[in-house]
Design a protein around this motif. Structure first.
Motif, mmCIF file in Angstrom:
data_model
loop_
_atom_site.group_PDB
_atom_site.id
_atom_site.type_symbol
_atom_site.label_atom_id
_atom_site.label_comp_id
_atom_site.label_asym_id
_atom_site.label_seq_id
_atom_site.Cartn_x
_atom_site.Cartn_y
_atom_site.Cartn_z
ATOM 1 N N TRP A 1 -45.486 10.597 -76.986
ATOM 2 C CA TRP A 1 -44.246 11.031 -77.604
ATOM 3 C C TRP A 1 -43.445 12.011 -76.754
ATOM 4 O O TRP A 1 -42.278 12.249 -77.014
ATOM 5 C CB TRP A 1 -44.488 11.623 -78.985
ATOM 6 C CG TRP A 1 -45.596 12.615 -79.057
ATOM 7 C CD1 TRP A 1 -46.883 12.368 -79.420
ATOM 8 C CD2 TRP A 1 -45.517 14.000 -78.757
ATOM 9 N NE1 TRP A 1 -47.631 13.515 -79.361
ATOM 10 C CE2 TRP A 1 -46.801 14.533 -78.955
ATOM 11 C CE3 TRP A 1 -44.508 14.851 -78.338
ATOM 12 C CZ2 TRP A 1 -47.091 15.879 -78.736
ATOM 13 C CZ3 TRP A 1 -44.792 16.190 -78.130
ATOM 14 C CH2 TRP A 1 -46.073 16.692 -78.332
ATOM 15 N N ILE A 2 -44.029 12.569 -75.692
ATOM 16 C CA ILE A 2 -43.245 13.479 -74.845
ATOM 17 C C ILE A 2 -42.190 12.717 -74.042
ATOM 18 O O ILE A 2 -41.241 13.307 -73.567
ATOM 19 C CB ILE A 2 -44.130 14.327 -73.903
ATOM 20 C CG1 ILE A 2 -44.837 13.463 -72.869
ATOM 21 C CG2 ILE A 2 -45.104 15.166 -74.666
ATOM 22 C CD1 ILE A 2 -45.483 14.262 -71.758
ATOM 23 N N GLY B 1 -36.838 11.976 -73.014
ATOM 24 C CA GLY B 1 -36.276 11.464 -71.757
ATOM 25 C C GLY B 1 -35.680 10.082 -71.925
ATOM 26 O O GLY B 1 -34.592 9.792 -71.426
ATOM 27 N N ALA B 2 -36.378 9.223 -72.654
ATOM 28 C CA ALA B 2 -35.872 7.868 -72.885
ATOM 29 C C ALA B 2 -34.587 7.906 -73.708
ATOM 30 O O ALA B 2 -33.627 7.183 -73.432
ATOM 31 C CB ALA B 2 -36.933 7.018 -73.577
ATOM 32 N N ALA B 3 -34.547 8.776 -74.720
ATOM 33 C CA ALA B 3 -33.343 8.899 -75.542
ATOM 34 C C ALA B 3 -32.179 9.419 -74.702
ATOM 35 O O ALA B 3 -31.040 8.970 -74.850
ATOM 36 C CB ALA B 3 -33.607 9.816 -76.731
ATOM 37 N N ILE C 1 -26.894 8.522 -72.076
ATOM 38 C CA ILE C 1 -26.038 8.569 -70.884
ATOM 39 C C ILE C 1 -25.579 7.166 -70.504
ATOM 40 O O ILE C 1 -24.403 6.940 -70.180
ATOM 41 C CB ILE C 1 -26.776 9.237 -69.708
ATOM 42 C CG1 ILE C 1 -27.107 10.684 -70.041
ATOM 43 C CG2 ILE C 1 -25.977 9.135 -68.422
ATOM 44 C CD1 ILE C 1 -25.911 11.588 -70.253
ATOM 45 N N THR C 2 -26.470 6.198 -70.560
ATOM 46 C CA THR C 2 -26.111 4.815 -70.229
ATOM 47 C C THR C 2 -25.057 4.293 -71.190
ATOM 48 O O THR C 2 -24.056 3.700 -70.771
ATOM 49 C CB THR C 2 -27.358 3.911 -70.269
ATOM 50 O OG1 THR C 2 -28.320 4.432 -69.338
ATOM 51 C CG2 THR C 2 -27.018 2.485 -69.912
ATOM 52 N N ALA C 3 -25.233 4.526 -72.489
ATOM 53 C CA ALA C 3 -24.256 4.069 -73.485
ATOM 54 C C ALA C 3 -22.917 4.757 -73.282
ATOM 55 O O ALA C 3 -21.860 4.126 -73.369
ATOM 56 C CB ALA C 3 -24.785 4.329 -74.893
ATOM 57 N N ALA C 4 -22.937 6.048 -72.979
ATOM 58 C CA ALA C 4 -21.683 6.775 -72.767
ATOM 59 C C ALA C 4 -20.924 6.223 -71.567
ATOM 60 O O ALA C 4 -19.695 6.103 -71.599
ATOM 61 C CB ALA C 4 -21.970 8.258 -72.575
ATOM 62 N N LEU C 5 -21.639 5.862 -70.527
ATOM 63 C CA LEU C 5 -20.978 5.300 -69.346
ATOM 64 C C LEU C 5 -20.459 3.892 -69.592
ATOM 65 O O LEU C 5 -19.367 3.534 -69.156
ATOM 66 C CB LEU C 5 -21.939 5.295 -68.152
ATOM 67 C CG LEU C 5 -22.299 6.674 -67.608
ATOM 68 C CD1 LEU C 5 -23.386 6.544 -66.551
ATOM 69 C CD2 LEU C 5 -21.079 7.383 -67.044
#
Length: 107
Positions: free
Chosen positions: A20-21, A25-27, A32-36
């Motif tokens: 779960w750590i 990072g994955a989120a 960032i990918t969606a925002a771009l």
């Protein structure tokens, strides 16, 4: 780490940690990918079809009263019976003085 005289974390320690750590990072990467990918472009529009001329003129005036300036549409189709406005983030709204059924038949 610089300034704190702490050792640099070892990558091997992170790999040995619980699963779960990695969620944060994955989120973060997904955000960032969606925002771009979803950044506004000139052809990303929200279109409001208003067949009533008086209601359309009132809506256009409200947009202007709130400080939005009309801009030329990327697709000249929307300038025939409508006005395009752009917000400070680059997103565009078209106020179209036509019934959407009529617009769909023209396409």
């Amino acid at each position: 780490m610089i300034g704190f005289k702490l050792p640099v974390p070892a990558v091997g320690m992170a790999v040995k940690g619980p699963w779960w750590i990695w969620i944060g990072g994955a989120a973060g990467v997904a955000y960032i990918t969606a925002a771009l990918l979803l950044a506004p472009t000139a052809d990303n529009l929200v279109v409001f079809h208003m067949p009533d001329r008086d209601a359309w003129e009132a809506a256009v005036q409200r947009m202007k009263d709130h400080g939005y300036a009309a801009v030329p549409s990327f697709n000249p189709f929307w300038d025939r019976q409508g006005i395009t406005f752009e917000d400070c983030d680059g997103y565009r709204v078209v106020l179209q003085n036509a019934d959407w059924h009529a617009v769909a038949q023209q396409s």
